[in-house]
Enzyme design. Sequence first.
Site, PDB file in Angstrom:
ATOM      1  N   HIS A 263    -108.402 -66.982  39.716  1.00 28.29           N
ATOM      2  CA  HIS A 263    -109.262 -68.165  39.739  1.00 28.29           C
ATOM      3  C   HIS A 263    -108.932 -68.995  40.973  1.00 28.29           C
ATOM      4  O   HIS A 263    -107.825 -68.911  41.521  1.00 28.29           O
ATOM      5  CB  HIS A 263    -109.048 -69.003  38.492  1.00 28.29           C
ATOM      6  CG  HIS A 263    -109.560 -68.383  37.236  1.00 28.29           C
ATOM      7  ND1 HIS A 263    -109.752 -69.110  36.078  1.00 28.29           N
ATOM      8  CD2 HIS A 263    -109.928 -67.117  36.943  1.00 28.29           C
ATOM      9  CE1 HIS A 263    -110.214 -68.317  35.130  1.00 28.29           C
ATOM     10  NE2 HIS A 263    -110.326 -67.090  35.633  1.00 28.29           N
TER      11      HIS A 263
ATOM     12  N   CYS B 223    -109.825 -74.135  33.428  1.00 27.09           N
ATOM     13  CA  CYS B 223    -109.616 -73.500  32.129  1.00 27.09           C
ATOM     14  C   CYS B 223    -108.156 -73.676  31.709  1.00 27.09           C
ATOM     15  O   CYS B 223    -107.323 -74.203  32.465  1.00 27.09           O
ATOM     16  CB  CYS B 223    -109.961 -72.017  32.220  1.00 27.09           C
ATOM     17  SG  CYS B 223    -108.790 -71.050  33.208  1.00 27.09           S
TER      18      CYS B 223
ATOM     19  N   GLU C 143    -108.147 -72.066  41.413  1.00 21.45           N
ATOM     20  CA  GLU C 143    -106.971 -72.919  41.288  1.00 21.45           C
ATOM     21  C   GLU C 143    -105.682 -72.118  41.463  1.00 21.45           C
ATOM     22  O   GLU C 143    -104.757 -72.553  42.164  1.00 21.45           O
ATOM     23  CB  GLU C 143    -106.940 -73.593  39.908  1.00 21.45           C
ATOM     24  CG  GLU C 143    -108.157 -74.417  39.605  1.00 21.45           C
ATOM     25  CD  GLU C 143    -109.259 -73.666  38.865  1.00 21.45           C
ATOM     26  OE1 GLU C 143    -109.933 -74.296  38.035  1.00 21.45           O
ATOM     27  OE2 GLU C 143    -109.446 -72.458  39.118  1.00 21.45           O
TER      28      GLU C 143
ATOM     29  N   CYS D 129    -105.518 -72.131  34.085  1.00 23.26           N
ATOM     30  CA  CYS D 129    -105.324 -72.866  35.342  1.00 23.26           C
ATOM     31  C   CYS D 129    -104.594 -74.179  35.124  1.00 23.26           C
ATOM     32  O   CYS D 129    -103.728 -74.549  35.925  1.00 23.26           O
ATOM     33  CB  CYS D 129    -106.662 -73.077  36.032  1.00 23.26           C
ATOM     34  SG  CYS D 129    -107.361 -71.515  36.639  1.00 23.26           S
TER      35      CYS D 129
END
Length: 153
Positions: free
Chosen positions: A56, A86, A58, A89
């Site tokens: 992801h 999410c 992040e 993260c």
Amino acid sequence: MSWSPDDEAFMRAALAEATVAASVGEVPVGAVLVHNGAIIGRGLNRPIQDNDPTAHAEVMAIRAAAAAVKNYRLLNTTIYVTLEPCAMCVGAMLNARLSRLVFGAYDQKAGAAGSVVDLSDNRSFNHRLEVNGGLLETQCSAVLQDFFRSRRA
């Protein structure tokens, strides 16, 4: 909330990362990690490209920043993300000891910084994360909406 010019500039940098993600067919989420007024890590969604469910934006920004400063602790830093993170993260942000999270669009399906759950201020954890949501929300939402609209067409 009143946003600083620096906050807006860093979110625009995260939006630029999201645009790159969209151009390669990834869900357009971008992130930049900032320390002392300078970007030390950039990330964009890459799970499809990397065959990695943890890739992801992040996490990619945190990895880049940790490599840049040669430390897994990223104290006194702020991460700017185009979409509310999410649970994975937010967990990475807590483990890295980030100080502040600024995000653009709220995620009513998987947001873990207040929309669905709030892991950022859970008293069970030994670290807390300041959260400020909604910076350039319209622009951040539009990038996602345009991407999914084009995928459905």
